[in-house]
Design an enzyme around this catalytic site. Structure first.
Site, mmCIF file in Angstrom:
data_model
loop_
_atom_site.group_PDB
_atom_site.id
_atom_site.type_symbol
_atom_site.label_atom_id
_atom_site.label_comp_id
_atom_site.label_asym_id
_atom_site.label_seq_id
_atom_site.Cartn_x
_atom_site.Cartn_y
_atom_site.Cartn_z
ATOM 1 N N HIS A 230 0.807 -1.211 0.000
ATOM 2 C CA HIS A 230 0.000 0.000 0.000
ATOM 3 C C HIS A 230 0.847 1.271 0.000
ATOM 4 C CE1 HIS A 230 -3.679 2.032 -0.077
ATOM 5 N NE2 HIS A 230 -4.316 1.462 0.932
ATOM 6 N N ASP B 20 -2.342 1.928 -4.711
ATOM 7 C CA ASP B 20 -3.605 2.298 -4.083
ATOM 8 C C ASP B 20 -4.625 1.167 -4.259
ATOM 9 O OD1 ASP B 20 -2.717 4.797 -3.272
ATOM 10 O OD2 ASP B 20 -3.254 5.719 -5.181
#
Length: 425
Positions: free
Chosen positions: A398, A402
């Site tokens: 992450h 995204d």
């Protein structure tokens, strides 16, 4: 006077160096981030004759277990690294000479010590290390070690290296972080483990230890997030059944994994951030789509790589997958077979797993887990029916990827598999 050795690479892909009448065999580099290897066993001893490409010794790294072939025919004149010893890549581990030349006496076996202690116990202090020595140790550290040090704001020159030649290892960085971040003493409720009389205790293998180090490092490094999609494989199953005989006539099998690799390779072209890797604070977007496919072995897990997978058709992918799996199980993988991976696929569904939450293969930013492909009840046109489906879980970093991008990538893979164009088969 001894001649300066000339360095080159033999046809087998392993680096060697040569001077008149002798050939130095060096520890090969089995992957870009691999900085060292452990000698598991020698197939030959000093004084034995060996043929070119005959298995000479077996090594284990955090990438692969492999049998290393002899780069030349001759006589084993010296063995410089003992079984169980971990040495840096490109260091000389053996010397081969021509028949009739002098052979050194075999060295007495030296028990290999631990490659890297997890904790530091007080003991005799070592002589001070010069600044130049510290710089050299830092330069000889692997990219993963330097990345780990940067993420924990650790100055490698302040860490005492326990690797070969004082090189700083992952263990050293993690021990340094533990030592300066929290107490290393036992907890009040800690107690010795009592083993039953019939318990079997064995030392962790080199490969298991390397896998453990790599997985712990990945957990410490990446912000792991997972997204799970259910994919209908009915269309793929129909095409696979209709083309089975054609593929078998060409010497291979058309597996579900071939379709998955093809769909993933095309999706990676559309979303290149999933085909990236990290290098410290930089993101490297790879031009080639090189997909690693995890192969489960009796002694561990290996991830050989299909280079430029996006340029192969289903037949080419089927052959590549079968060939790499066979070489992995026979310990015949070469350095190029485990190098350059940009994305990884693991398939625990082959053993019946519903799905898993895979750990990212550093320094990559994503990994795809494929669950069991089996019939399940689904709703189609408001009616419940049986369909061949599988749960596919994408693990992604992450920090780089995204959630919306990851889901778009998985939607593309799902769409390709559920609406497969028969012309592609």
């Amino acid at each position: 006077m001894p001649l300066t050795a000339q360095r080159y690479t033999c046809e087998s892909g392993y680096a060697i160096s040569q001077s008149r009448g002798r050939m130095d065999v060096v520890m090969p580099q089995m992957g870009e981030s691999v900085a060292e290897g452990t000698i598991v066993r020698w197939m030959k001893k000093v004084g034995d004759t060996v043929d070119r490409d005959e298995p000479l010794f077996e090594i284990s790294t955090d990438k692969v277990d492999a049998e290393i072939p002899s780069p030349s025919a001759g006589v084993i004149a010296e063995i410089r690294a003992q079984e169980g010893e971990t040495v840096p890549v490109n260091s000389v581990v053996a010397v081969i000479t021509g028949a009739g030349e002098a052979v050194a006496a075999a060295p007495s076996p030296v028990p290999a010590g631990p490659t890297a202690p997890a904790t530091r116990e007080p003991g005799p202090t070592s002589p001070p290390v010069s600044r130049a020595g510290e710089d050299l140790a830092r330069e000889r550290s692997s990219p993963l070690v330097r990345q780990l040090a940067a993420e924990h704001h650790v100055d490698i020159s302040q860490v005492k290296g326990t690797g070969i030649g004082g090189r700083v290892t992952k263990h050293d960085i993690l021990a340094f972080v533990d030592q300066h971040g929290r107490s290393a003493g036992p907890t009040p409720d800690s107690a010795p483990i009592v083993r039953g009389a019939e318990d079997r205790v064995e030392k962790m293998s080199v490969m298991r230890r390397k896998i453990a180090e790599h997985m712990v490092l990945s957990r410490r490094t990446s912000a792991h997030v997972h997204s799970v999609f259910e994919v209908d494989f009915s269309r793929v199953s129909e095409i696979r059944a209709s083309r089975r005989d054609v593929y078998e006539a060409q010497g291979t099998k058309l597996t579900y994994l071939s379709f998955i690799v093809k769909a993933v390779a095309e999706a990676l072209q559309a979303w290149p951030v999933l085909n990236a890797s990290t290098d410290g604070e930089q993101i490297v977007y790879h031009k080639d789509v090189n997909i690693g496919v995890a192969v489960a072995l009796e002694w561990g897990l290996i991830v050989p790589v299909i280079p430029r997978a996006d340029q192969l058709d289903l037949l080419g992918l089927s052959r590549a997958i079968a060939d790499l799996a066979a070489k992995a199980r026979a310990k015949q993988l070469k350095p190029e077979d485990v190098s350059g991976g940009t994305f990884t696929i693991t398939n625990p569904g082959a053993f019946g797993a519903l799905f898993g939450m895979p750990i990212i293969n550093q320094p990559q930013v994503a990994i795809l887990d494929v669950g069991a492909i089996e019939k399940r009840p689904v709703v189609v046109d408001d009616a419940v029916t049986a369909r061949l489906t599988a749960f596919m879980a994408l693990g992604f970093d992450h920090r780089i990827v995204d959630g919306a991008v990851a889901d778009q990538f998985m939607s593309r893979v799902k769409q390709a598999l559920e609406n497969w164009d028969e012309k592609q088969a």
